[in-house]
Design an enzyme around this catalytic site. Structure first.
Site, PDB file in Angstrom:
ATOM      1  N   ASN A 181     -40.722  12.008  10.586  1.00  0.00           N
ATOM      2  CA  ASN A 181     -40.943  11.612  11.975  1.00  0.00           C
ATOM      3  C   ASN A 181     -40.220  12.601  12.894  1.00  0.00           C
ATOM      4  O   ASN A 181     -40.645  12.856  14.014  1.00  0.00           O
ATOM      5  CB  ASN A 181     -40.411  10.202  12.227  1.00  0.00           C
ATOM      6  CG  ASN A 181     -40.552   9.792  13.672  1.00  0.00           C
ATOM      7  OD1 ASN A 181     -41.661   9.595  14.162  1.00  0.00           O
ATOM      8  ND2 ASN A 181     -39.437   9.733  14.398  1.00  0.00           N
ATOM      9  N   HIS A 207     -29.401   0.016   3.951  1.00  0.00           N
ATOM     10  CA  HIS A 207     -28.332   0.885   4.430  1.00  0.00           C
ATOM     11  C   HIS A 207     -28.203   0.857   5.952  1.00  0.00           C
ATOM     12  O   HIS A 207     -27.306   1.470   6.511  1.00  0.00           O
ATOM     13  CB  HIS A 207     -28.570   2.321   3.949  1.00  0.00           C
ATOM     14  CG  HIS A 207     -29.871   2.888   4.445  1.00  0.00           C
ATOM     15  ND1 HIS A 207     -31.081   2.368   4.076  1.00  0.00           N
ATOM     16  CD2 HIS A 207     -30.137   3.910   5.295  1.00  0.00           C
ATOM     17  CE1 HIS A 207     -32.040   3.054   4.683  1.00  0.00           C
ATOM     18  NE2 HIS A 207     -31.497   3.997   5.425  1.00  0.00           N
ATOM     19  N   ASP A 208     -29.118   0.159   6.605  1.00  0.00           N
ATOM     20  CA  ASP A 208     -29.092   0.088   8.067  1.00  0.00           C
ATOM     21  C   ASP A 208     -28.498  -1.241   8.519  1.00  0.00           C
ATOM     22  O   ASP A 208     -27.986  -2.015   7.736  1.00  0.00           O
ATOM     23  CB  ASP A 208     -30.513   0.249   8.606  1.00  0.00           C
ATOM     24  CG  ASP A 208     -31.057   1.652   8.350  1.00  0.00           C
ATOM     25  OD1 ASP A 208     -30.241   2.591   8.297  1.00  0.00           O
ATOM     26  OD2 ASP A 208     -32.284   1.789   8.190  1.00  0.00           O
ATOM     27  N   GLN A 225     -32.304  14.170  17.158  1.00  0.00           N
ATOM     28  CA  GLN A 225     -33.424  14.166  16.203  1.00  0.00           C
ATOM     29  C   GLN A 225     -34.760  14.275  16.933  1.00  0.00           C
ATOM     30  O   GLN A 225     -35.448  13.265  17.161  1.00  0.00           O
ATOM     31  CB  GLN A 225     -33.411  12.858  15.398  1.00  0.00           C
ATOM     32  CG  GLN A 225     -32.245  12.766  14.430  1.00  0.00           C
ATOM     33  CD  GLN A 225     -32.031  11.352  13.930  1.00  0.00           C
ATOM     34  OE1 GLN A 225     -32.070  10.398  14.715  1.00  0.00           O
ATOM     35  NE2 GLN A 225     -31.795  11.198  12.648  1.00  0.00           N
ATOM     36  N   ASP A 276     -38.566  14.497  17.669  1.00  0.00           N
ATOM     37  CA  ASP A 276     -39.721  14.077  16.861  1.00  0.00           C
ATOM     38  C   ASP A 276     -40.645  15.254  16.591  1.00  0.00           C
ATOM     39  O   ASP A 276     -40.929  16.052  17.500  1.00  0.00           O
ATOM     40  CB  ASP A 276     -40.524  12.994  17.600  1.00  0.00           C
ATOM     41  CG  ASP A 276     -39.921  11.618  17.412  1.00  0.00           C
ATOM     42  OD1 ASP A 276     -38.695  11.527  17.219  1.00  0.00           O
ATOM     43  OD2 ASP A 276     -40.678  10.628  17.451  1.00  0.00           O
ATOM     44  N   GLU A 317     -41.383   2.275   5.272  1.00  0.00           N
ATOM     45  CA  GLU A 317     -40.518   1.504   6.150  1.00  0.00           C
ATOM     46  C   GLU A 317     -41.308   1.212   7.411  1.00  0.00           C
ATOM     47  O   GLU A 317     -41.461   2.085   8.266  1.00  0.00           O
ATOM     48  CB  GLU A 317     -39.264   2.314   6.491  1.00  0.00           C
ATOM     49  CG  GLU A 317     -38.292   1.534   7.320  1.00  0.00           C
ATOM     50  CD  GLU A 317     -37.427   2.380   8.242  1.00  0.00           C
ATOM     51  OE1 GLU A 317     -36.366   1.892   8.641  1.00  0.00           O
ATOM     52  OE2 GLU A 317     -37.826   3.511   8.602  1.00  0.00           O
ATOM     53  N   ARG A 323     -40.446   7.228  -0.173  1.00  0.00           N
ATOM     54  CA  ARG A 323     -40.295   6.171   0.822  1.00  0.00           C
ATOM     55  C   ARG A 323     -40.478   6.874   2.163  1.00  0.00           C
ATOM     56  O   ARG A 323     -39.729   7.786   2.522  1.00  0.00           O
ATOM     57  CB  ARG A 323     -38.898   5.550   0.737  1.00  0.00           C
ATOM     58  CG  ARG A 323     -38.596   4.561   1.884  1.00  0.00           C
ATOM     59  CD  ARG A 323     -37.241   4.864   2.465  1.00  0.00           C
ATOM     60  NE  ARG A 323     -36.799   3.920   3.477  1.00  0.00           N
ATOM     61  CZ  ARG A 323     -36.400   4.293   4.697  1.00  0.00           C
ATOM     62  NH1 ARG A 323     -36.436   5.553   5.061  1.00  0.00           N
ATOM     63  NH2 ARG A 323     -35.971   3.403   5.551  1.00  0.00           N
ATOM     64  N   ASP A 359     -40.077   7.337   5.762  1.00  0.00           N
ATOM     65  CA  ASP A 359     -39.173   6.866   6.805  1.00  0.00           C
ATOM     66  C   ASP A 359     -39.944   6.654   8.108  1.00  0.00           C
ATOM     67  O   ASP A 359     -40.757   7.494   8.495  1.00  0.00           O
ATOM     68  CB  ASP A 359     -38.069   7.923   7.007  1.00  0.00           C
ATOM     69  CG  ASP A 359     -37.008   7.470   7.985  1.00  0.00           C
ATOM     70  OD1 ASP A 359     -36.440   6.385   7.771  1.00  0.00           O
ATOM     71  OD2 ASP A 359     -36.751   8.196   8.967  1.00  0.00           O
ATOM     72  N   ASP A 374     -26.792  11.351  10.902  1.00  0.00           N
ATOM     73  CA  ASP A 374     -27.533  10.098  10.753  1.00  0.00           C
ATOM     74  C   ASP A 374     -27.768   9.817   9.263  1.00  0.00           C
ATOM     75  O   ASP A 374     -28.907   9.689   8.816  1.00  0.00           O
ATOM     76  CB  ASP A 374     -28.879  10.177  11.512  1.00  0.00           C
ATOM     77  CG  ASP A 374     -29.677   8.886  11.390  1.00  0.00           C
ATOM     78  OD1 ASP A 374     -29.074   7.846  11.051  1.00  0.00           O
ATOM     79  OD2 ASP A 374     -30.901   8.916  11.616  1.00  0.00           O
TER      80      ASP A 374
HETATM   81  C1  NOJ Z   1     -34.709   4.692   9.292  1.00  0.00           C
HETATM   82  C2  NOJ Z   1     -33.519   4.922   8.411  1.00  0.00           C
HETATM   83  O1  NOJ Z   1     -33.453   3.878   7.476  1.00  0.00           O
HETATM   84  C3  NOJ Z   1     -32.317   4.971   9.311  1.00  0.00           C
HETATM   85  O2  NOJ Z   1     -31.131   5.027   8.575  1.00  0.00           O
HETATM   86  C4  NOJ Z   1     -32.427   6.154  10.243  1.00  0.00           C
HETATM   87  O3  NOJ Z   1     -31.387   6.133  11.181  1.00  0.00           O
HETATM   88  C5  NOJ Z   1     -33.761   6.141  10.983  1.00  0.00           C
HETATM   89  N1  NOJ Z   1     -34.876   5.836  10.149  1.00  0.00           N
HETATM   90  C6  NOJ Z   1     -34.024   7.494  11.570  1.00  0.00           C
HETATM   91  O4  NOJ Z   1     -34.344   8.377  10.531  1.00  0.00           O
END
Ligand code: NOJ
Length: 543
Positions: free
Chosen positions: A106, A309-310, A171, A173, A244, A201, A203, A64
């Site tokens: 997370n 980046h998403d 992943q 939690d 975020e 930052r 996440d 990821d």
């Molecule tokens: C937010 C990140 O920007 C993203 O790239 C990621 O897949 C998810 N969080 C999970 O960490």
């Protein structure tokens, strides 16, 4: 600027975000590395940025984009080592660039030693994660990657239980409500602050603060952010937390909490309405967005972005609004993702119309808040939709026309990251070297916007006001700092437009900072702008 005005670096930040893996490969093994990034520091200095946000570079499973951490204390050996990282931080600091890194707490990778241990019911790590013997009925309340995962709970044979995951099933939690996990997070924060980074930052911050399964925070979950804030400030009183949090704008204030908590929030809400405005060639969606956007106060700062980046996550729009953006910017299903987003970079969405690309960058560099430029945006890089999920927008930086676009000297067959190699968006046509030489290029325009933003403190500290006009397709706003003003206008229309600003100005001396609009004044001192299609203009004046 008034004398009592306090300068604050985040208000003046021009943030650049990148992934070390895709930026520059120095050891020619086909993957970007820390040494590569170090070799490009001069480029970043010349661009004018003063803060670098690095997406995760820790040991991970790479399932990821690095957000599946296996070891929080190690730099992924494929990218370099801790000494190189410290050197980068030091060198960047000496060039006035602060480095912010991702705090990914997370979840961990399911290969993280804590999770491997936690499968054993007797292990002290058991409660680091969230378990249930039976899968609850409402098992998909918070599935983020909706078309990929169908539940928040995954069965683990060894543990004979289900574990909770917000994102991918690989992943799990973390149970952040557990004081032992909170202790671990503080250790991680302290470790990286000692390297000299300027902050984190965070996440997925709203997900971190949710009660999950049967686990409950003691007290207000948001208080954990206060603790993290205190921890970073103990190392550096200027350090920041940025978050975020893709939530409704009414929820933003509780993250800021008058400077006690998060310093900067990515403005997903404004981003979505900017896209709607650009799709509809109309200023109204943006104006309406400002009616709902809370003012964060002196200590809070919005972070604006065009793309990250998403996926372009359009969750803040209504279903109808989202459908309209999809229709214009992602007409084919393969351009969309997770039922709510677009997996394209911006230039391909507008068929590489460079006026529109520059217009978007002008919005980014002038909307209230700090701009976050995603690497490659400054040269108008494209995407590769043949790649899966969000990898389409994560291709390598395009430096020049040499092999692999100057990213790596390795044989193209040995590349470990994707390089765009096509006629329109390939490195042969879009690259830094070409654009450095061309004064009208996206790169040169972005550089001008950055330097202008740095000179005009009203853009950082001034009072923001939207000005009414007689034209629905032109967005005009004004920043005023004592008697210094910067007026910014954007023409979202595909034709030349004449627009009259419904405000009388106490001056007739406008200085054009950027853009190519013609300006005039009516007898009653109202400004008239003649703006080419998709153009922007920044003016300054004093009163
Ligand atoms: C937010 C990140 O920007 C993203 O790239 C990621 O897949 C998810 N969080 C999970 O960490």
């Amino acid at each position: 600027m008034t004398e009592d005005y306090k300068r604050y670096w985040l208000k003046e930040a021009i943030i650049y975000s990148l992934d070390i893996r895709s930026y520059k490969d120095r050891n020619n093994d086909g993957l970007g590395d820390l040494k590569g990034l170090l070799s490009k520091l001069d480029y970043l200095v010349d661009l004018g940025i003063n803060c670098l946000w690095l997406v995760p570079f820790y040991c991970s499973n790479d399932h990821d984009g690095g957000y599946d951490v296996i070891d929080y204390y190690e730099v992924d050996p494929k990218l370099g080592d801790l000494e190189e990282f410290k050197l980068l931080v030091q060198k960047a600091k000496s060039q006035n660039i602060k480095i912010v890194i991702d705090l990914v707490v997370n979840h961990t990778s399911k290969e993280h030693p804590w999770f491997l241990e936690a499968k054993n019911t007797q292990s002290p790590y058991r409660n680091y994660y969230i378990w249930m013997k039976e899968k609850p009925a409402n098992d998909r309340d918070d599935v983020v990657f909706k078309t990929v995962e169908d539940s928040n709970w995954e069965y683990c044979e060894e543990a004979k239980s289900y574990y909770y995951h917000t994102f991918y099933k690989h992943q799990p939690d973390l149970n952040v409500a557990n004081p032992a996990v909170q202790e671990e997070i503080l250790n991680i924060i302290n470790f990286w602050m000692k390297t000299g980074v300027a902050g984190f930052r965070i996440d997925a911050v709203p997900h971190i603060l949710k009660n999950k399964g049967e686990e409950r925070f003691q007290g207000d979950p948001y208080d954990v952010i206060d603790i993290w804030k205190e921890a970073i400030l103990a190392h550096d009183k200027e350090a920041i937390l940025i978050g975020e949090a893709d939530v409704e704008p009414e929820d933003y204030p509780k993250f800021f909490n008058k400077g006690k908590k998060i310093n900067g929030l990515f403005n997903f809400f404004l981003n979505n309405y900017l896209f709607l405005a650009m799709a509809e060639h109309c200023a109204k969606p943006l104006k309406k967005a400002f009616e709902r956007l809370p003012f964060p106060g002196y200590h809070g700062q919005y972070l604006n972005f065009i793309r990250n980046h998403d996926e372009l996550d359009l969750e803040r729009l209504t279903v109808e609004e989202r459908a309209r953006v999809f229709e214009v910017f992602a007409p084919c299903p393969f351009m969309r993702i997770y039922d709510r987003g677009i997996r394209r970079r911006f230039p391909p969405m507008v068929n590489n119309n460079l006026a529109r690309v520059k217009l978007a960058m002008s919005f980014l560099l002038s909307l209230p808040g700090s701009p976050v430029i995603r690497y490659g945006e400054e040269i108008g890089m494209g995407d590769d939709l043949r790649l899966p999920e969000r990898e389409s927008v994560r291709t390598t930086m395009q430096w020049d026309t040499s092999i692999n676009g100057g990213f790596s000297a390795v044989d193209p067959n040995d590349l470990r990251w994707d390089v765009i190699n096509d006629e329109v968006y390939g490195y042969q046509s879009i690259n830094v070297a070409n654009q450095q030489e061309n004064t009208t290029s996206v790169l040169q325009q972005v550089k001008k916007m950055i330097s202008t933003r740095k000179e005009q403190l009203a853009l950082n500290y001034g009072i923001f006001k939207i000005l009414e006009t007689n034209h629905p397709q032109v967005m005009v706003y004004l920043y005023s700092l004592a008697n210094e003003h910067v007026l910014v206008a954007h023409n979202l229309s595909y034709g030349e437009e004449h627009v009259q600003v419904s405000e009388s100005f106490n001056t007739n001396k406008f200085h054009v900072l950027l853009g190519d609009a013609e300006i005039d004044l009516t007898a009653s001192q109202q400004l008239i702008l003649i703006m080419p299609a998709y153009s922007y203009c920044w003016l300054s004046f004093t009163t």
